[in-house]
Design a protein around this motif. Sequence first.
Motif, PDB file in Angstrom:
ATOM      1  N   ASP A 122       9.950  -5.954   0.518  1.00 48.44           N
ATOM      2  CA  ASP A 122       8.654  -6.179   0.710  1.00 48.44           C
ATOM      3  C   ASP A 122       8.398  -7.744   0.286  1.00 48.44           C
ATOM      4  N   SER A 217       3.710  -4.527  -1.337  1.00 44.30           N
ATOM      5  CA  SER A 217       3.438  -2.969  -1.447  1.00 44.30           C
ATOM      6  C   SER A 217       4.855  -2.263  -1.652  1.00 44.30           C
ATOM      7  N   ASP A 220       3.508   2.884   1.242  1.00 44.15           N
ATOM      8  CA  ASP A 220       2.318   2.600   2.131  1.00 44.15           C
ATOM      9  C   ASP A 220       1.099   3.471   1.522  1.00 44.15           C
ATOM     10  N   TYR A 221      -0.314   3.178   2.203  1.00 45.59           N
ATOM     11  CA  TYR A 221      -1.362   3.837   1.825  1.00 45.59           C
ATOM     12  C   TYR A 221      -1.489   5.250   1.912  1.00 45.59           C
ATOM     13  N   ALA A 255       0.799  -2.610   2.737  1.00 46.28           N
ATOM     14  CA  ALA A 255       0.683  -1.082   2.484  1.00 46.28           C
ATOM     15  C   ALA A 255       0.349  -0.269   3.654  1.00 46.28           C
ATOM     16  N   ARG A 256      -0.382  -1.045   4.762  1.00 41.47           N
ATOM     17  CA  ARG A 256      -0.569  -0.175   5.868  1.00 41.47           C
ATOM     18  C   ARG A 256       0.853  -0.134   6.947  1.00 41.47           C
ATOM     19  N   THR A 258       4.959   1.090   7.445  1.00 41.33           N
ATOM     20  CA  THR A 258       6.249   1.766   6.614  1.00 41.33           C
ATOM     21  C   THR A 258       7.271   0.842   6.447  1.00 41.33           C
ATOM     22  N   LYS A 262       8.519  -2.708   8.065  1.00 38.53           N
ATOM     23  CA  LYS A 262       8.718  -3.979   7.232  1.00 38.53           C
ATOM     24  C   LYS A 262      10.171  -4.388   7.355  1.00 38.53           C
TER      25      LYS A 262
END
Length: 391
Positions: A122, A217, A220-221, A255-256, A258, A262
């Motif tokens: 992250d 993050s 995710d959202y 956060a948008r 997966t 990433k």
Amino acid sequence: MQSVIVSDFVRHAVEPESMSFSCSVSRFGEFFYRVSGGAYALAVDRADAFLAPCLLHAMKQGQAVEFDVPVSESLARNAADLAFVFAAQLGLAAPKVLFHRVVDDLTDIADGSICGFSGGVDSWFTLQQEFFGCDRSSLRVHHLLFNNVGANTSSHKDVEAYERAQAVARMYGLPLWRVDSNMDALLGMGFQLTHTARNVSTAHLFPAVARRFLYSSADDYTHTRIGRSEDMCYSDPVILPLMSVPSMRLQSSGARFTRGHKTRSILSIPDTRHLLDVCVRHDRQWKTTNCGHCFKCVRTLAILEAAGVLQEFGEAFDLDAYRARWKVNLRKLRSSPKPADREVMEVLLEAGLATDNPAVRLHSRFIEARAGSRRRLRGLRRRLLEHIGLS
């Protein structure tokens, strides 16, 4: 009801480039932050960094909390909502909060962004998006932050993680700040339960350095929820705005996307091959940075294997340990109800590295549903006790 009293906000220089900020917390003692890395530039005249940890401390003690220290108006107004979110996640009663010295919000006094750097997927993804991939100086990452607030419980792990952060800062020409705190002793709760509150609280020490703090993050959202959870990351999108002030906006980064996206994205940064650090083990019985068999190592290596680049990370991970435990770890991934593990299984299925097992998948859903029912019952019991005044 007794109250936790937070008082005596003090700041003073410790060394030429270090500064200490502290408050007195009743029946605990001194709660402090020590900042290194050019701390002479800091201009902190309020105790905003102490608010969230002290809320959690009071919550655990089952007491109200009174802040007899200067706190920004925005934080004071949001404190009750923040306490509600913390309480819902931890299964505790939200404390009553009183402020005796609310001060006007500061306006923007700096440009750019600061982000924490732990060396994990992250953190690297935030650098890729907000440093390498950002061409707007007013928003780009200009500073890195290393927080020592309870994640690394062994001294050698802390030293190694900090040395890697220093190496990254030197390579990319970024200033690195370090924050040490006795917050772990104050909270007395697991790190995963409270990591967001711990890490983003330190952002309020840097309004003279940046106007935006990027918190990498962990999920995710789509997994955002307010309620009982073993990991605070699921409430990040709610917690961060509540802990923001005009002079320091706290924002979730990545956060948008997966975890699979990433992990594959940071492959474009060659330095990740030897500097990626995701391991949660502290006992150091292996020669590489990462053990290769803890849950975070397994998630990361499974995605790297699906991407066909596993061997490239042999310098950073114990690949033999990963391969030796592969069948056991695959069974754990299949049966886990955790969103991150289910996501890794989807990646493995798409790559043909695993086969679907409907029976195990149904069992996993049953475990998740049962856990959800227990959380709802605990929440109902807590609200009932609050209603009749026995909490």
